[in-house]
Design a protein around this motif. Structure first.
Motif: not given
Length: 619
Positions: A394-399
């Motif tokens: 997965g890819i962590d989103p921007e907060d």
């Protein structure tokens, strides 16, 4: 399903019983159109001698809105001591018009000091109350507020109920009125919404009625008065097109406090056996509602959660599952039930696209974006349930940039069984970098795997970005794109005072579908026979402009359309079984079998509000 903040379904905001009750009691959860308060009205301006049908009139709006009426007579037919506190008043001496209701709600704000069967005279201010606010697009409830109530006698017989059934309900849903239908004369013999409106506040009853929407935490369920219309395999009512609103759907609530009589647990396919009787109400969370003084008994229809067959050794199984805001603070029971769904109901697919995976701090808005703990707990639970040890990408989103529950940072994630498939890792993908269609040895590939599809495009503002990954099964490459399109929160309801209702959120989903369609076309330009699977919570129907945009130019084919119509649904909303989740495939994927596994949406006890789906294919 989530796109606007605090939205647990694609349609409406989350509500707690305590919060909603407080707002309604304070008159803050909606809009009341009245005009001058009674104190500003002179005695000469107060209307005397009016009956309830005069106040209701023959349209949706009272001709006396904003004015004071005095000594309106009637019998109390129901008392509500919670939420929007008040009681219903009905005139036992009706006029001869089918369009004018004989019932009306009297808003007291505090616990009413009347009882069912009281004969009363009410003086109060006439108003139109819009639950959720006037801008939400719903209809209003004609009511009397700031009342002065005189009890003349008690223990009176109630006006006999109007029986609602398939024979008494018109097959047409609503008149057309893009600018609003409130001022149109009611035609209860021709339109179902007009029929319900002509009975607003009146004592009604139903007999045996199939349950088409399971009971909820808000002590409500949906039945249908038309058991044979658009029936699903599970006994529900399918939303088959924009012209198939299913007029027979009716919400049922109880006026008896659950502390005295527990609200029944009901699944789709059960039957609410009559009689069920009480005033006909209306609110924003479902439209017309029978507020039951007397609630029938729920008879089990025998519906049980489904299982799908395991994939054959030479079949690749790809699934999608919206796990409804999963995060480490959830109970272990939720993790275990979702895991059992993966292992038992879905037969442990090779690849699973998950939607609504939250970060490791869940709804706490503390800057956390990693979901490693969420995924560790989930994959551990799958192993404990007897499933494989899934890996994930997965890819962590921007907060705070992907919508959903504030602080949750929901995202799409791939699980895959490394004993069956391999993941092709190509570094460089992050929250803001797009992955491109590239050629590797003459085959379509991703520049970044995992990678995001056009994350910088305005189409994905405050919404989840698609996650693309490159997988290899038995030497063949398959590119999978996991999606969670913008929610329907903000669309006008089917029972709107605007007909047809505006689908204001559709524009963003069409733009999102256009981006995904273009991405698939780029892959197919690199390799005409590229095998691409697009799947997830599309938040739109198989017949919608969004789906047409996804499939435009033959880039993709919706697998939902291979099912018999009665099996096409992944979600139940206000008694309508409907498609929100889809799997679509490129033309090179010719041999496949698709299944929606009904384990959640039809049941009161659910691990998620969406049903998962799986596609098995031979490459």
């Amino acid at each position: 399903m989530t796109a606007a903040p605090t939205v647990p379904s694609p349609y409406r905001p989350r509500r707690t019983a305590a919060a909603l009750g407080a707002l309604l009691a304070a008159g803050l959860c909606g809009t009341l159109l009245t005009g001058p308060a009674p104190a500003a009205a002179s005695a000469a301006s107060a209307h005397e001698g009016l009956r309830v049908h005069d106040i209701q009139g023959d349209t949706r709006l009272s001709p006396f809105a904003g004015e004071t009426v005095t000594d309106v007579p009637g019998i109390v037919t129901g008392v509500r001591g919670y939420g929007s506190r008040g009681f219903w008043l009905q005139d036992p001496e009706p006029d001869d018009s089918a369009a004018t209701s004989e019932g009306i709600f009297v808003f007291t704000g505090s616990a009413p000091r009347v009882e069912t069967g009281d004969e009363v005279l009410v003086t109060g201010l006439v108003g139109e109350y819009y639950y959720g606010g006037e801008d939400a697009g719903g209809q209003s409830v004609t009511q009397l507020s700031q009342p002065r109530v005189t009890v003349l006698s008690s223990g009176n017989a109630l006006p006999p109920p109007v029986v609602l059934d398939a024979r008494s309900l018109p097959r047409h849903y609503a008149p057309s009125g893009a600018d609003g239908i409130e001022h149109l004369p009611l035609r209860p013999e021709y339109y179902a919404l007009d029929r319900y409106e002509s009975l607003e506040g009146m004592n009604v009853s139903i007999g045996d009625a199939p349950v088409v929407g399971p009971s909820t935490a808000y002590y409500e369920l949906w039945v249908t008065l038309e058991p044979h219309r658009n029936r699903t395999v599970g006994g529900g009512t399918r939303y088959a097109s924009y012209d198939a609103q299913n007029p027979g759907r009716l919400k049922i609530e109880s006026l008896v406090p659950v502390s005295q009589v527990p609200f029944p647990s009901a699944d789709v396919g059960d039957v609410l056996t009559g009689p069920t009787e009480g005033p006909l109400d209306y609110d924003e969370f479902g439209g017309y509602t029978l507020a039951a003084r007397q609630l029938g008994e729920v008879v089990d229809g025998g519906r049980v959660p489904e299982t799908t067959r395991p994939q054959a050794p030479d079949e690749l199984a790809v699934a999608a599952y919206n796990v409804e805001n999963l995060h480490p603070r959830n109970s272990q029971d939720k993790f275990d039930r979702l895991a059992a769904g993966v292992v038992t109901s879905l037969a442990a697919p090779d690849i699973i696209a998950l939607e609504e995976i939250q970060d490791d701090s869940g709804p706490s808005d503390d800057g956390t974006v990693s979901a490693e703990e969420t995924l560790r707990r989930f994959t551990d639970a799958i192993v404990a349930a007897g499933g494989p040890r899934y890996a994930w990408r997965g890819i962590d989103p921007e907060d705070g940039r992907d919508g959903g529950q504030p602080g949750g940072n929901i995202r799409n994630v791939f699980l895959f069984n490394p004993e069956r498939v391999s993941f092709t890792d190509r570094p460089g993908g992050d929250a803001t970098t797009r992955t491109e269609a590239v050629s590797v040895d003459g085959r379509a590939a991703l520049s970044h795997s995992p990678g995001r599809v056009t994350p910088e495009d305005e189409a994905w503002a405050d919404s989840r970005k698609p996650l693309a990954g490159e997988f290899v099964f038995r030497g063949e490459t398959v590119i999978v794109v996991a999606n969670h399109f913008a929610s329907k929160g903000g669309d006008q309801p089917l029972h709107s005072r605007y007909q047809p209702p505006a689908r204001v959120t559709e524009e963003q989903r069409v733009a999102q579908a256009r981006e995904v369609n273009s991405f698939v076309r780029e892959l197919r330009r690199v390799e005409r026979d590229a095998r691409v699977v697009v799947l997830g919570d599309i938040n739109d129907f198989e017949f919608s402009p969004v789906t047409r945009t996804l499939t435009a130019g033959g880039a993709l084919r919706s697998a939902v359309l291979t099912l018999p119509p009665a099996e096409r649904y992944t979600y139940v909303f206000q008694g309508n079984s409907q498609v929100l989740d889809q799997i679509l495939v490129s033309p090179a994927i010719r041999r496949f079998e698709y299944d929606i596994v009904h384990i959640n949406a039809e049941f009161a006890d659910q691990a998620s509000d969406h049903d998962p789906q799986v596609l098995r294919m031979r490459l």
